[in-house]
Design an enzyme around this catalytic site. Structure first.
Site, mmCIF file in Angstrom:
data_model
loop_
_atom_site.group_PDB
_atom_site.id
_atom_site.type_symbol
_atom_site.label_atom_id
_atom_site.label_comp_id
_atom_site.label_asym_id
_atom_site.label_seq_id
_atom_site.Cartn_x
_atom_site.Cartn_y
_atom_site.Cartn_z
ATOM 1 N N LYS A 81 -12.147 0.078 -1.347
ATOM 2 C CA LYS A 81 -11.188 0.720 -2.257
ATOM 3 C C LYS A 81 -11.777 0.683 -3.676
ATOM 4 C CE LYS A 81 -7.686 0.645 1.122
ATOM 5 N NZ LYS A 81 -6.880 -0.203 2.003
ATOM 6 N N HIS A 139 -5.313 -3.626 -2.622
ATOM 7 C CA HIS A 139 -5.007 -2.657 -3.683
ATOM 8 C C HIS A 139 -4.879 -3.312 -5.061
ATOM 9 C CE1 HIS A 139 -4.514 0.773 -1.004
ATOM 10 N NE2 HIS A 139 -3.937 -0.062 -0.156
ATOM 11 N N SER A 181 0.796 -1.232 0.000
ATOM 12 C CA SER A 181 0.000 0.000 0.000
ATOM 13 C C SER A 181 0.828 1.281 0.000
ATOM 14 C CB SER A 181 -0.973 -0.013 1.172
ATOM 15 O OG SER A 181 -0.290 -0.206 2.383
HETATM 16 C C1 LIG Z 1 -6.937 -0.440 3.445
HETATM 17 C C2 LIG Z 1 -6.262 -1.726 3.722
HETATM 18 C C3 LIG Z 1 -6.791 -2.626 4.653
HETATM 19 C C4 LIG Z 1 -7.950 -2.292 5.534
HETATM 20 O O1 LIG Z 1 -9.142 -2.247 4.844
HETATM 21 P P1 LIG Z 1 -10.317 -1.309 5.357
HETATM 22 O O2 LIG Z 1 -11.502 -1.794 4.643
HETATM 23 O O3 LIG Z 1 -9.928 0.089 5.026
HETATM 24 O O4 LIG Z 1 -10.405 -1.517 6.858
HETATM 25 C C5 LIG Z 1 -6.170 -3.852 4.783
HETATM 26 N N1 LIG Z 1 -5.075 -4.159 4.055
HETATM 27 C C6 LIG Z 1 -4.531 -3.298 3.187
HETATM 28 C C7 LIG Z 1 -3.340 -3.703 2.400
HETATM 29 C C8 LIG Z 1 -5.102 -2.055 2.995
HETATM 30 O O5 LIG Z 1 -4.541 -1.201 2.144
#
Ligand SMILES: *Cc1c(COP(=O)(O)O)cnc(C)c1O
Length: 399
Positions: free
Chosen positions: A243, A212, A184
């Protein structure tokens, strides 16, 4: 005081109140900005079909879910979403959680505990780190994407598993490897095929966080495992609905046995109120869009933006240009203060991209982090590189 120390180190953070919907164009402090910080990679958060699905779910099922899924909160939209997810990812079953964070916490705790081993990449997301610390299993961390070190740890875990000191009645200790498909903060990808080969060789399970990558990697847009042709070999496929899928929540896709176990043992699932029906319905609509032509067109557009940005950056500020591995494009700056100064200069020019600093990344590795989405225009992507070139040029001569 703790906060004073945070301020002194230039690490104070603020919540920005955004007065517009999630989009490449956002308004805050009464000013419009071009937004290069969103994870809404396909522009689905504001898509009319996704918004309509949420509205209809409120009309048909109300605003709240009333209780945890195992009591009386398991509403039709949650079941519908899980069927759609399993079809999208090509797995037997799926289970959704209130967030990706809750997904990691509940799932890892359900799969491993005292006597087991959990092995994670040093750069995995905080949700996985926290889950690994909490679960009670022995935690081992390998250098980012370093297969030699991963193998060394797997070999150690495997030997430990067959040690004669164990009582014959005890359950065979489990080994769980957890990594991310696209990291990320760095935007690079895990060497999935190698990891799959190693975990098979040592009889470990693999959990892959596709936060991602879901929605725009691979011919089915299922994620990096889809692109690398190893979907069938990932034991636990994790992702977020917040996302590229434009809504909110998290999911696990895998075998029916895995999902049945999680329903009983994932504490963040069992002991938490079900997500609101609107969130489930919005995610369901978004996945259906990703699966059809819209998803194909938008992901091609997103990748074209990534190529445009990185090719232009490589030509104009090569020392700081990011690789075209994903829509996450870090521009390395170095010192925390220099990174916040650079972000402030971007902001003066009407561009919002955050400075990512310690503790999100190691000290002295501060960066600007650009994320591109299919909802940006080509002109907006080119403009961002123009402004970045102006900011990076004086930094190059400083060195
Ligand atoms: C954003 C993210 C999460 C958490 O997900 P949410 O739905 O925002 O709680 C977990 N792992 C990674 C790699 C992320 O980028």
């Amino acid at each position: 005081m703790e906060l004073a120390a945070i301020r002194e180190h230039g690490l104070l953070r603020q919540l920005r109140r955004i007065d517009s919907p999630q989009s490449p164009r956002i308004t805050f402090d009464g000013r419009r900005y071009l937004n290069f910080s969103s994870n809404d990679y396909l522009g689905l958060a504001g898509h009319p079909s996704v918004c309509d699905a949420a509205t209809r779910a409120v009309a048909n099922y109300g605003a709240g879910s009333g209780s945890a899924r195992l009591i009386c909160g398991s509403l039709a939209p949650h079941h519908q979403l899980e069927e759609t997810l399993a079809a999208f990812k090509g797995t037997e079953a799926a289970l959704t959680f209130s967030s990706g964070y809750a997904t990691a916490l509940g799932t890892i705790g359900a799969l491993v505990g005292r006597g087991d081993v959990i092995i994670i990449d040093r750069l995995v997301h905080a949700s996985v780190v926290d889950a690994a610390r909490l679960c009670g299993a022995k935690l081992r961390v390998f250098v980012h994407n370093d297969m030699t070190q991963l193998e060394k740890i797997l070999r150690w875990a495997d030997t430990r598993r067959s040690s004669p000191s164990r009582t014959p009645a005890a359950r065979r200790p489990r080994i769980l490897v957890v990594t991310e498909s696209v990291f990320s903060m760095d935007g690079d990808c895990a060497p999935l095929r190698n990891i799959v080969e190693l975990k098979d060789r040592y009889g470990a399970w693999l959990m892959l966080d596709e936060a991602h990558a879901t929605g725009f990697f691979g011919s089915h847009r299922r994620g990096l495992a889809d692109r690398d042709g190893v979907s069938g070999q990932i034991d636990v496929q994790m992702g977020t609905l917040g996302k590229a899928l434009g809504a909110s929540g998290g999911y696990i896709c895998g075998s029916q046995v895995l999902i049945d176990l999680l329903i009983h043992r994932a504490r963040s699932f069992v002991f938490s109120t079900a997500p609101i029906p609107a969130a489930a319905a919005a995610a369901d609509a978004a996945i259906k869009l990703v699966m059809n032509d819209f998803g194909k067109v938008q992901s091609e557009r997103l990748w074209a933006h990534v190529r445009r940005f990185t090719a232009s950056a490589a030509a104009r500020f090569p020392a700081r240009s990011p690789a075209p591995s994903s829509p996450i494009l870090p521009i390395p700056i170095g010192a925390e203060r220099a990174a916040t100064d650079a972000a402030a200069r971007l902001s003066d020019r009407g561009i919002y991209a955050p400075a990512i600093r310690y503790p999100t990344v190691p000290r002295g590795e501060a960066r600007l982090r650009f994320t591109l989405t299919a909802a940006h225009t080509e002109a907006e992507v080119s403009h961002a590189v123009d402004v970045l070139a102006e900011i990076c040029r004086p930094l190059e001569t400083d060195q």
